[in-house]
Scaffold this motif. Structure first.
Motif, PDB file in Angstrom:
ATOM      1  N   TRP A 100     -15.208  -0.985  -0.498  1.00  0.00           N
ATOM      2  CA  TRP A 100     -14.302   0.034  -1.040  1.00  0.00           C
ATOM      3  C   TRP A 100     -13.009   0.092  -0.226  1.00  0.00           C
ATOM      4  N   ALA A 101     -13.152   0.075   1.098  1.00  0.00           N
ATOM      5  CA  ALA A 101     -11.978   0.164   1.974  1.00  0.00           C
ATOM      6  C   ALA A 101     -11.063  -1.042   1.790  1.00  0.00           C
ATOM      7  N   GLN A 102     -11.653  -2.209   1.643  1.00  0.00           N
ATOM      8  CA  GLN A 102     -10.841  -3.418   1.480  1.00  0.00           C
ATOM      9  C   GLN A 102     -10.123  -3.415   0.131  1.00  0.00           C
ATOM     10  N   TRP A 103     -10.777  -2.884  -0.884  1.00  0.00           N
ATOM     11  CA  TRP A 103     -10.143  -2.793  -2.194  1.00  0.00           C
ATOM     12  C   TRP A 103      -8.867  -1.959  -2.078  1.00  0.00           C
ATOM     13  N   CYS A 104      -8.938  -0.851  -1.381  1.00  0.00           N
ATOM     14  CA  CYS A 104      -7.753  -0.002  -1.173  1.00  0.00           C
ATOM     15  C   CYS A 104      -6.715  -0.721  -0.320  1.00  0.00           C
ATOM     16  N   TRP A 105      -7.167  -1.378   0.735  1.00  0.00           N
ATOM     17  CA  TRP A 105      -6.257  -2.048   1.667  1.00  0.00           C
ATOM     18  C   TRP A 105      -5.427  -3.106   0.960  1.00  0.00           C
ATOM     19  N   LYS A 106      -6.067  -3.900   0.127  1.00  0.00           N
ATOM     20  CA  LYS A 106      -5.368  -4.994  -0.551  1.00  0.00           C
ATOM     21  C   LYS A 106      -4.386  -4.494  -1.606  1.00  0.00           C
ATOM     22  N   ARG A 107      -4.558  -3.266  -2.036  1.00  0.00           N
ATOM     23  CA  ARG A 107      -3.662  -2.704  -3.053  1.00  0.00           C
ATOM     24  C   ARG A 107      -2.626  -1.766  -2.462  1.00  0.00           C
ATOM     25  N   GLY A 108      -2.430  -1.882  -1.160  1.00  0.00           N
ATOM     26  CA  GLY A 108      -1.378  -1.125  -0.504  1.00  0.00           C
ATOM     27  C   GLY A 108      -1.752   0.288  -0.111  1.00  0.00           C
ATOM     28  N   LEU A 109      -2.996   0.686  -0.392  1.00  0.00           N
ATOM     29  CA  LEU A 109      -3.446   2.030  -0.006  1.00  0.00           C
ATOM     30  C   LEU A 109      -4.018   1.965   1.408  1.00  0.00           C
ATOM     31  N   LYS A 110      -3.126   1.700   2.374  1.00  0.00           N
ATOM     32  CA  LYS A 110      -3.553   1.421   3.736  1.00  0.00           C
ATOM     33  C   LYS A 110      -4.277   2.610   4.368  1.00  0.00           C
ATOM     34  N   TRP A 111      -3.664   3.797   4.237  1.00  0.00           N
ATOM     35  CA  TRP A 111      -4.280   4.953   4.876  1.00  0.00           C
ATOM     36  C   TRP A 111      -5.649   5.243   4.290  1.00  0.00           C
ATOM     37  N   LEU A 112      -5.780   5.167   2.981  1.00  0.00           N
ATOM     38  CA  LEU A 112      -7.062   5.443   2.336  1.00  0.00           C
ATOM     39  C   LEU A 112      -8.114   4.436   2.776  1.00  0.00           C
ATOM     40  N   GLY A 113      -7.690   3.158   2.884  1.00  0.00           N
ATOM     41  CA  GLY A 113      -8.619   2.136   3.355  1.00  0.00           C
ATOM     42  C   GLY A 113      -9.106   2.434   4.771  1.00  0.00           C
ATOM     43  N   ARG A 114      -8.183   2.816   5.663  1.00  0.00           N
ATOM     44  CA  ARG A 114      -8.559   3.154   7.023  1.00  0.00           C
ATOM     45  C   ARG A 114      -9.446   4.402   7.061  1.00  0.00           C
ATOM     46  N   PHE A 115      -9.168   5.351   6.188  1.00  0.00           N
ATOM     47  CA  PHE A 115      -9.954   6.581   6.178  1.00  0.00           C
ATOM     48  C   PHE A 115     -11.394   6.302   5.731  1.00  0.00           C
ATOM     49  N   ILE A 116     -11.540   5.476   4.693  1.00  0.00           N
ATOM     50  CA  ILE A 116     -12.888   5.097   4.254  1.00  0.00           C
ATOM     51  C   ILE A 116     -13.621   4.368   5.373  1.00  0.00           C
ATOM     52  N   SER A 117     -12.898   3.480   6.085  1.00  0.00           N
ATOM     53  CA  SER A 117     -13.479   2.778   7.227  1.00  0.00           C
ATOM     54  C   SER A 117     -13.922   3.765   8.307  1.00  0.00           C
ATOM     55  N   HIS A 118     -13.097   4.787   8.525  1.00  0.00           N
ATOM     56  CA  HIS A 118     -13.434   5.806   9.514  1.00  0.00           C
ATOM     57  C   HIS A 118     -14.686   6.582   9.108  1.00  0.00           C
ATOM     58  N   ILE A 119     -14.783   6.956   7.839  1.00  0.00           N
ATOM     59  CA  ILE A 119     -15.959   7.667   7.348  1.00  0.00           C
ATOM     60  C   ILE A 119     -17.207   6.793   7.507  1.00  0.00           C
ATOM     61  N   ALA A 120     -17.065   5.497   7.205  1.00  0.00           N
ATOM     62  CA  ALA A 120     -18.193   4.579   7.358  1.00  0.00           C
ATOM     63  C   ALA A 120     -18.644   4.510   8.816  1.00  0.00           C
ATOM     64  N   ARG A 121     -17.682   4.529   9.738  1.00  0.00           N
ATOM     65  CA  ARG A 121     -18.031   4.497  11.161  1.00  0.00           C
ATOM     66  C   ARG A 121     -18.790   5.755  11.571  1.00  0.00           C
TER      67      ARG A 121
END
Length: 248
Positions: free
Chosen positions: A40-61
């Motif tokens: 999910w995070a990578q899907w956001c990251w590749k589409r320019g939603l950098k903050w959302l991708g990092r936030f999902i990564s943070h939640i996963a951590r």
């Protein structure tokens, strides 16, 4: 997507004898959950939603104890076993069928933005618990990294690396039809592998013991010929078996 999830679940059940069924893997395996959320995070990251991708990564951590940067590339059937404390950097690439155990870091030593800072694991690599792989180099297909090793340079395909800093102790090239070609070794533990440093030490000890024996024979021959030799200083006699046991 569902085919990929089924593959991941089947791979975990195959590699972990504690996994009893798919439902247990989905609900109780943080490695599976972390990789799912990384998608999910990578899907956001590749589409320019950098903050959302990092936030999902943070939640996963927070939920799993596993930190995977959304920019990292992860292949199919990757198994993060136990997983707590695993850190995977932004430019890391993990090939198909890799296995990573708890406490592993795939980190970078460069501060250059946009550069390849993190390692690439080719297919089938096993990274033991607590190992640190640091740098933008490649770990070859089928290689094994021993627990708590610190890898700072490439490892060839089929090699086994141990130590701090790590050195390659074995390189296996198994034929595709051999029984060991597809053998999974938990934690990267390889039976009957020889550490080159210990092998060199054993050879040096054996060489010193042979020299000691030769000197004793020469001294005895000179004494029989009536040639006086200077008295040796009192030192303990080298016992190869005792020293070799310390090296082992």
């Amino acid at each position: 997507m569902f085919n990929s999830l089924r593959e991941d679940i089947a791979s975990i059940i195959k590699k972990d004898p504690a996994a009893r069924n798919a439902w247990e893997v989905i609900t109780c395996y943080p490695g599976f959950q972390a990789i799912l959320m990384h998608g999910w995070a990578q899907w956001c990251w590749k589409r320019g939603l950098k903050w959302l991708g990092r936030f999902i990564s943070h939640i996963a951590r927070v939920l799993t104890g596993i930190e995977i940067h959304p920019g990292a590339t992860i292949g199919r059937r990757v198994f993060i076993d136990h997983g707590f404390g695993v850190v995977i950097g932004e430019t890391a690439e993990i090939g198909d069928d890799c296995t990573i155990y708890q406490g592993v870091t795939l980190g970078g030593t460069s501060l250059s933005r946009g550069a390849k800072r993190h390692p690439t694991l080719e297919a089938g690599v096993i990274v033991g618990a607590g190992a640190k792989v640091l740098g933008g180099f490649t770990i070859g297909a089928g290689a094994k990294i021993g627990s708590n090793s610190v890898v700072l340079k490439p490892v060839p395909a089929g090699g086994t690396a141990v130590g701090n800093p790590a050195h390659v102790i074995k390189k296996e090239v198994a034929s595709a039809d051999s029984e060991t070609a597809h053998l999974f070794t938990a934690y990267g533990v390889t039976q009957n592998s020889d550490d080159p440093i210990s092998k060199v030490l054993h050879k040096l000890i054996d060489h010193a013991a042979a020299q000691q024996e030769q000197i004793e024979k020469l001294s005895a021959a000179l004494a029989q010929s009536g040639i006086a030799c200077d008295a040796r200083s009192e030192v303990g006699k080298l016992i190869p078996e005792q020293i070799n046991s310390l090296v082992d």
